[in-house]
Design an enzyme around this catalytic site. Sequence first.
Site, PDB file in Angstrom:
ATOM      1  N   SER A 110     -11.571  -0.275 -29.246  1.00 22.25           N
ATOM      2  CA  SER A 110     -10.281   0.736 -28.838  1.00 22.25           C
ATOM      3  C   SER A 110     -10.718   1.902 -28.329  1.00 22.25           C
ATOM      4  O   SER A 110     -11.667   1.895 -27.253  1.00 22.25           O
ATOM      5  CB  SER A 110      -9.634   0.756 -30.132  1.00 22.25           C
ATOM      6  OG  SER A 110      -8.482   1.385 -30.033  1.00 22.25           O
TER       7      SER A 110
ATOM      8  N   HIS B   7      -7.965  -2.164 -26.356  1.00 26.05           N
ATOM      9  CA  HIS B   7      -6.651  -1.721 -26.457  1.00 26.05           C
ATOM     10  C   HIS B   7      -6.470  -0.723 -24.986  1.00 26.05           C
ATOM     11  O   HIS B   7      -7.352   0.120 -24.836  1.00 26.05           O
ATOM     12  CB  HIS B   7      -6.349  -0.628 -27.508  1.00 26.05           C
ATOM     13  CG  HIS B   7      -6.379  -1.402 -28.993  1.00 26.05           C
ATOM     14  ND1 HIS B   7      -6.620  -0.970 -29.999  1.00 26.05           N
ATOM     15  CD2 HIS B   7      -6.194  -2.621 -28.957  1.00 26.05           C
ATOM     16  CE1 HIS B   7      -6.719  -1.527 -30.962  1.00 26.05           C
ATOM     17  NE2 HIS B   7      -6.324  -3.126 -30.485  1.00 26.05           N
TER      18      HIS B   7
ATOM     19  N   ASP C 107      -7.792  -3.005 -36.398  1.00 27.21           N
ATOM     20  CA  ASP C 107      -7.478  -4.166 -35.666  1.00 27.21           C
ATOM     21  C   ASP C 107      -9.087  -4.783 -35.631  1.00 27.21           C
ATOM     22  O   ASP C 107      -9.955  -3.995 -35.158  1.00 27.21           O
ATOM     23  CB  ASP C 107      -7.064  -3.945 -34.327  1.00 27.21           C
ATOM     24  CG  ASP C 107      -6.354  -5.218 -33.445  1.00 27.21           C
ATOM     25  OD1 ASP C 107      -6.343  -6.284 -34.283  1.00 27.21           O
ATOM     26  OD2 ASP C 107      -6.181  -4.797 -32.417  1.00 27.21           O
TER      27      ASP C 107
END
Lengths: 285, 219
Positions: B36, B63, B159
């Site tokens: 991310s 992401h 995540d």
Amino acid sequence: MANQPAQILDEQAKADLEEIEIRLLTEGIFRHYGFDFRDYSLPSLRRRVWKRVYAEGLSTIAGLIEKVLHDPQSMERLLLDLSINTTAMFRDPTFYLAFREKVVPLLRTYPFVRMWHAGCSTGEEVYSMAILLQEEGLYDRCRIYATDINEAVLQKAKSGIFPLSTMQENTSNYITAGGSGTFSDYYTARYDYAIFRPSLRENVVFAQHNLVTDASFNHFNVIFCRNVLIYFNNALQDRVQQLFLQSMEMFGILGLGKKESIKYTKVVDHYEDVDPEEKLYRRIR
Amino acid sequence: MSAPQQKLPPGIRAWTDGRVEAAALRAYELVVIGCSMGGMKALMTIFEVLPKDFPLPIVVAQHRYKTSNEALPAYFRRHTALDVVDALDKQWVQPGTVYLAPADYHLLVDRDGEHGELSLSVDAAVAYSRPSIDVMFESAADAYGQGVIGIVLTGANADGARGAKRIKQRGGFVIVQDPQSAESPSMPEAAIAAARVDRILPLERIGPFLIELCRSTSP
């Protein structure tokens, strides 16, 4: 594989059993209710089924089989989980821009245009297309058939009422999509909802249609099916593409989702690119 | 951040050991990477050292903004010998190629007979993320079991932790970027806390380790 730790073999056995349970579930639903999820793509199907297992307070897919076969209301809920595709107005705005620039000029030469929006879900993209066609002065000679497997989402689509909270994103999409008016002119805000102008659905027919089990019902100049086929496996994608081909006029336009491609299907030779990046194709044979 | 208080597998001196133990040398089938915040630089550091004939397909969930542009694969291609593409639905994966999860879709991995196949979804975001690293990792674990190598890199959320756990349950191999070398340590830390990971390595050593780990894998 003999020297694998017992724990991992256990996990493998669990995974194999899970697949059996999913097959039994889809087979049971098909035989009892007629909805055919047997050729849905497994990874997404697995996630959606487990989501419903937990939501029903169960712990196994076998438990869900029992529940949905004996309780039609839980089947309704599962049907929603398996068929709702989240979307937004003018999702992938550049797709609508390409449609405006490359397809609208073709459609202007037609006296009447029949469109099929297959798998329209809650209708955001149907209203988007209606707005675009109104702005281009084509709407009056268009008829849009908007279909979905799920009666509940069609009711939502028919209402033309969407959460006000999504309008900021919708407005920005509308502008990027080449909108020539003011987006807020198309709806009235009431409490937390945006109520879209009824004139936008004057030429829209909403109807239940199941891409997996129902036949072709008309011939179309434009067919949209965006982000629906991603939930199907290859064999089913091919079958549905055949259905579209049977339903497509010569030189008709096919519009898919941004990351879907006809490259991997058997109908590829029937189409030429209109805009390969935006997944707009034209039938040539 | 110290290494987790877990018993080391036989043959490993430390969690940060750059050597590959014999038991980990097997025929892998797929690499999945999640990242991310700070992910661009981290991915680049790994891709730079991987050769064109790297024997596995690499699938990446990073992401990205919904509207993030299409230039990302081209940007990566300039810095690596690997081929880098945005994933398409039902695409078969090839060795030596990096598949990026497209913005605003989940990317799942499946099998179509002999072939690894990608599958997209527009289901709701998971923990505010679409693409979700957990969704991708879990699908890879389900489809490939112990053939998966999962890598969790820098990121400012959790995540990938659930996904790393699933990969381990199914017998796969998990590498986590050393949180100290991460621009944003939360994601590696969460993965280390959730799963019995195999290695915690500084970013620069992940690429060379990956090559070593795959040396008995033929494309």
